[in-house]
Design an enzyme around this catalytic site. Structure first.
Site, PDB file in Angstrom:
ATOM      1  CB  SER B 153     -65.204  36.086  57.245  1.00  0.00           C
ATOM      2  OG  SER B 153     -63.858  35.721  57.026  1.00  0.00           O
ATOM      3  CE1 TYR B 165     -66.876  31.805  54.387  1.00  0.00           C
ATOM      4  CE2 TYR B 165     -65.113  33.437  54.449  1.00  0.00           C
ATOM      5  CZ  TYR B 165     -65.978  32.589  55.109  1.00  0.00           C
ATOM      6  OH  TYR B 165     -65.958  32.529  56.483  1.00  0.00           O
TER       7      TYR B 165
END
Lengths: 105, 264
Positions: B153, B165
């Site tokens: 990401s 994350y």
């Protein structure tokens, strides 16, 4: 349209053109797809064989009891916990399909 | 590597980016395996691929489980005889700052729970590792041409509120360097690894969010809109076909910038 019973699950192998779809019944009563457009060109019998091999891979069953390590018993205070004798003939390694296993041990 | 005739496995293939990747590869002639937690999503995607004239296998599984991973890799080989492309799209978010303070006392009132940390690490990092590891094992033992695609990401640079994350995604971004280096060391020449790091993408999670918040996000995107999942799928297809792409992480963000115009 072959129907397979495996591990108490009901699978259906349906033709779709020259290919095959595999669906199965859910416990809720609905159905789910395991695959679509599979095994192009195979006959019904061959598709059923391939489908059974596939669902056995996707939905593996069986319990393999390996037991505790009997050479290293645990101790809780003065209490010695000794695992089962895995070499005894009555100790069962259960790795069979449930539908083909004996109902009584 | 040609997509037509290859076999692709996509975790998280039941929606979002994963669904787009599955459909894009199926449309290009790949046989596809849709791995997802949600059976109704699997059913929908498999039906769509069938309607496209493709071949699809759907396997409900949890990517954090080693047993499940072995199951869907073996299922792929059983159904299609090989595995060439493994894309690890399965991912979750459990956002929260590491510490929250009481506004009146200034003391810590709340900590990010271990459950939120562990769930994200398990799915986004361990799950990716397990899929990449077992897919690579199958490719090596089968001698097939292969491409491993961890999904990272743009938030691998660090995003406040996402320590779990971002930590997982920066690790995912590092995988191609390590994996390909190890392949070279071990004489494994038939498998490449390219990670993809998407920016803000038009998945149901983002398109369904508060529209004012979405507008604020888009102010920092040079493209002026969310990246379409199909654009990410198209990039992955390009990675399959272009064998010079290897041991790297490619960002696809539409030009995501920090406020004041510095590109992230």
């Amino acid at each position: 349209m072959p129907s397979l019973l495996y591990n108490d699950m009901q699978f259906t192998v349906e033709p779709s053109g020259n290919r095959w779809d595999i669906s199965y019944k859910l416990p809720s009563g609905g159905s789910a797809l395991a695959g679509a457009g599979l095994f192009p060109g195979l006959s019904e019998a061959d598709a059923a064989v391939r489908a059974l091999a596939l669902v056995k891979t996707i939905f593996p069953v069986g319990i393999k009891s390996v037991g505790p390590d009997v050479t290293h018993p645990n101790r809780i205070g003065d209490l010695k916990i000794v695992g089962p004798d895995v070499t005894h003939p009555n100790f069962i390694y259960w790795d069979k399909d449930s539908v083909s296993s004996p109902k009584t041990l | 590597m040609e997509i037509k005739g290859s076999v692709a496995l996509v975790t998280g293939g039941g929606n979002g980016i994963g669904e787009a990747v599955v459909k894009h590869l199926a449309k290009a002639g790949a046989k596809v395996v849709v791995v997802d937690m949600v059976q109704k999503n699997i059913d929908r995607v498999v039906k769509d691929i069938k309607a496209m004239g493709g071949e699809a296998l759907g396997i409900q599984a949890n990517v954090t489980s080693e047993a499940d991973t072995a199951r869907y890799i073996k299922g792929t080989i059983e159904a299609f005889g090989q595995l060439n492309i493994a894309v690890s799209c399965a991912g979750i978010i459990r956002d929260g700052t590491m510490l929250s303070l009481d506004k009146e006392t200034g003391k810590v009132s709340k900590k990010l729970g271990l459950d939120k940390w562990q769930a994200v690490i398990d799915t986004n990092l361990t799950g990716t590792f397990l899929t990449m590891r077992d897919a690579a094992e199958a490719m090596v033992n089968g001698g097939w041409q292969g491409l491993l695609v961890p999904i990272s990401s743009v938030n691998k640079v660090g995003q406040v509120g996402q320590i779990n994350y971002s930590s997982a995604k920066v690790a995912d971004a590092l995988m191609p360097k390590i994996i390909v280096g190890e392949f070279l060391m071990r004489g494994i020449r038939n498998i490449r690894c390219v990670a993809i790091a998407p920016g803000y993408t038009a998945t149901p999670m983002l398109t369904g969010m508060n529209q004012d918040a979405l507008k604020a996000i888009l102010e920092d995107v040079h493209l002026g809109r969310l990246v379409a999942p199909e654009e990410i799928a198209s990039l992955i297809s390009y990675c399959v076909e272009n064998e010079a792409l290897n041991a790297t992480t490619i960002e696809i963000t539409g030009g995501l910038c920090y406020p004041k115009g510095i590109a992230k």
